[in-house]
Design a protein around this motif. Structure first.
Motif, PDB file in Angstrom:
ATOM      1  N   GLY A 183       0.799  -1.217   0.000  1.00  0.00           N
ATOM      2  CA  GLY A 183       0.000   0.000   0.000  1.00  0.00           C
ATOM      3  C   GLY A 183       0.831   1.266   0.000  1.00  0.00           C
ATOM      4  N   GLU A 184       2.016   1.195   0.609  1.00  0.00           N
ATOM      5  CA  GLU A 184       2.885   2.368   0.668  1.00  0.00           C
ATOM      6  C   GLU A 184       3.303   2.804  -0.736  1.00  0.00           C
ATOM      7  N   PHE A 185       3.600   1.829  -1.577  1.00  0.00           N
ATOM      8  CA  PHE A 185       4.029   2.140  -2.941  1.00  0.00           C
ATOM      9  C   PHE A 185       2.834   2.438  -3.847  1.00  0.00           C
ATOM     10  N   VAL A 186       1.694   1.844  -3.505  1.00  0.00           N
ATOM     11  CA  VAL A 186       0.488   2.118  -4.288  1.00  0.00           C
ATOM     12  C   VAL A 186       0.085   3.579  -4.161  1.00  0.00           C
ATOM     13  N   ARG A 187       0.128   4.114  -2.935  1.00  0.00           N
ATOM     14  CA  ARG A 187      -0.267   5.523  -2.760  1.00  0.00           C
ATOM     15  C   ARG A 187       0.704   6.461  -3.475  1.00  0.00           C
ATOM     16  N   CYS A 188       1.975   6.091  -3.503  1.00  0.00           N
ATOM     17  CA  CYS A 188       2.952   6.904  -4.240  1.00  0.00           C
ATOM     18  C   CYS A 188       2.669   6.820  -5.740  1.00  0.00           C
ATOM     19  N   GLY A 189       2.318   5.612  -6.200  1.00  0.00           N
ATOM     20  CA  GLY A 189       2.043   5.425  -7.619  1.00  0.00           C
ATOM     21  C   GLY A 189       0.796   6.150  -8.080  1.00  0.00           C
ATOM     22  N   ILE A 190      -0.210   6.255  -7.216  1.00  0.00           N
ATOM     23  CA  ILE A 190      -1.448   6.945  -7.583  1.00  0.00           C
ATOM     24  C   ILE A 190      -1.191   8.423  -7.834  1.00  0.00           C
ATOM     25  N   LEU A 191      -0.440   9.053  -6.936  1.00  0.00           N
ATOM     26  CA  LEU A 191      -0.130  10.474  -7.126  1.00  0.00           C
ATOM     27  C   LEU A 191       0.729  10.685  -8.368  1.00  0.00           C
ATOM     28  N   ALA A 192       1.619   9.729  -8.634  1.00  0.00           N
ATOM     29  CA  ALA A 192       2.451   9.827  -9.840  1.00  0.00           C
ATOM     30  C   ALA A 192       1.583   9.705 -11.091  1.00  0.00           C
ATOM     31  N   LYS A 193       0.602   8.807 -11.034  1.00  0.00           N
ATOM     32  CA  LYS A 193      -0.288   8.613 -12.178  1.00  0.00           C
ATOM     33  C   LYS A 193      -1.140   9.853 -12.435  1.00  0.00           C
ATOM     34  N   LYS A 194      -1.451  10.573 -11.372  1.00  0.00           N
ATOM     35  CA  LYS A 194      -2.228  11.802 -11.526  1.00  0.00           C
ATOM     36  C   LYS A 194      -1.359  12.958 -12.017  1.00  0.00           C
ATOM     37  N   PHE A 234       7.095   9.358  -9.100  1.00  0.00           N
ATOM     38  CA  PHE A 234       7.017   8.213  -8.197  1.00  0.00           C
ATOM     39  C   PHE A 234       8.221   8.179  -7.262  1.00  0.00           C
ATOM     40  N   GLU A 235       9.405   8.467  -7.811  1.00  0.00           N
ATOM     41  CA  GLU A 235      10.631   8.419  -7.003  1.00  0.00           C
ATOM     42  C   GLU A 235      10.592   9.438  -5.856  1.00  0.00           C
ATOM     43  N   SER A 236      10.117  10.641  -6.166  1.00  0.00           N
ATOM     44  CA  SER A 236      10.059  11.684  -5.136  1.00  0.00           C
ATOM     45  C   SER A 236       9.030  11.357  -4.062  1.00  0.00           C
ATOM     46  N   SER A 237       7.888  10.807  -4.487  1.00  0.00           N
ATOM     47  CA  SER A 237       6.863  10.451  -3.508  1.00  0.00           C
ATOM     48  C   SER A 237       7.334   9.315  -2.608  1.00  0.00           C
ATOM     49  N   VAL A 238       8.123   8.379  -3.178  1.00  0.00           N
ATOM     50  CA  VAL A 238       8.700   7.313  -2.356  1.00  0.00           C
ATOM     51  C   VAL A 238       9.660   7.909  -1.335  1.00  0.00           C
TER      52      VAL A 238
END
Length: 339
Positions: free
Chosen positions: A96-107, A112-116
């Motif tokens: 879930g930690e990476f999923v939430r980062c991926g969602i913001l990246a997709k938007k 993705f790297e920065s959100s991680v």
């Protein structure tokens, strides 16, 4: 890769089922159900309401970290991605930690790297907060003796000095080797696409991590962190009030049980199932003299009340994110048509 994921999922699920079996082995289900019925539903519902607050505060705190990168990130999407990540964690631990980062990246709000990187920084703060709470308990409460005698000393005694020294040397050599390789071979490896991806991921994580030092609202970040742990503390206290066998327990007992429960949630199994029940129930036996079967009732109402809230909030946020992502997709399509 799919087989690895399946194997990992199977192993974590196996650990979860094993811990649940060990925890509930020998429990008379009729007595267990009667014990659940004896709990005060009003305080359980109060705990469930309060359990929404940590997710809200976490979403707001996470947004503060990302504002230096993109000040257009709004509060709702941060909360929704956080709530949805808990739902994912119940199926795939830590995914879930990476999923939430991926969602913001997709938007398109942040890479993705920065959100991680912001996620890593955030989790580091949580670990530091928990360490501070543990130290406070050890130094200023009667539970210090239990934590030292039952947790710390057995762990230290199980490791010989030779093993400790070997581990320390391995860590030092590993870090030194990584630094040497990074400095001397970084330029030589630039021609390889894999290395460029690794370097891009690392730079993005660093950028996300240092946002914690670039924030304009550092005091707000601190306040949200305090409110997160106060919410957990209040949830623990409300659960105590709902539990008949917990008469006489106070806020310090609630803090102690909250810290123990945090370790149960931290173990990478689906939704903390099994690990939380085992740790909390086994703690209530030596510290408070409560039977393990009774302790399991406390662990169950504490854990399952949070799970129900997480599922409900996660499902609502999943619907909200669906419409948000559909809106982003529609906007991109309209932009392409204009061009």
């Amino acid at each position: 890769m799919n087989w690895k994921k399946i194997l990992n999922y199977t192993l974590t699920l196996g650990v979860t089922l094993l811990l649940l079996w060990v925890s509930f082995k020998g429990v008379k289900w009729s007595d267990f159900i009667e014990g659940l019925k004896s709990c005060d539903i009003r305080w359980i519902l109060a705990s469930m309401v309060v359990s929404i607050l940590p997710t809200v505060f976490r979403g707001l705190r996470w947004r503060l970290q990302m504002l230096p990168i993109n000040n257009k990130i709004n509060r709702l999407e941060c909360y929704d991605t956080y709530a949805f990540s808990y739902l994912v964690n119940m199926l795939l631990p830590r995914a879930g930690e990476f999923v939430r980062c991926g969602i913001l990246a997709k938007k398109g709000k942040i890479s993705f790297e920065s959100s991680v990187g912001t996620m890593v920084a955030e989790r580091s703060i949580d670990v530091l907060s928990l360490i501070i709470l543990i130290l406070a308990m050890v130094l200023f409460s009667r539970f210090g003796g239990f934590l030292v005698d039952q947790m710390w000393l057995p762990l230290v005694n199980s490791l010989s000095y030779n093993i400790i020294w070997i581990l320390a040397i391995i860590v030092i050599i590993g870090v030194a080797l990584l630094i040497y390789l990074w400095k001397n071979f970084s330029r030589l490896c630039e021609k390889y696409s894999f290395w460029r991806k690794v370097k891009s991921l690392w730079n993005g994580m660093v950028e996300g991590f240092v946002t914690i030092f670039k924030m304009k609202h550092k005091w707000a970040f601190l306040i949200y962190t305090i409110l997160i742990w106060l919410s957990y503390w209040l949830m623990s206290y409300f659960t105590i009030l709902a539990f008949p066998e917990a008469k006489g327990m106070d806020m310090m007992d609630a803090l102690f049980l909250m810290i123990v429960g945090s370790f149960g949630w931290a173990i990478p199994v689906q939704g903390g199932f099994g690990a939380y029940h085992f740790l909390v129930s086994m703690t209530l036996v030596p510290v408070y003299g409560i039977e393990q079967s009774k302790g399991l009732i406390f662990a169950t109402i504490s854990h399952e009340s949070q799970i129900v809230t997480m599922v409900l909030c996660g499902l609502l946020s999943m619907v909200s994110l669906y419409f948000q992502l559909r809106s982003v997709k529609k906007s991109k399509e309209e932009t392409k048509e204009v061009k």
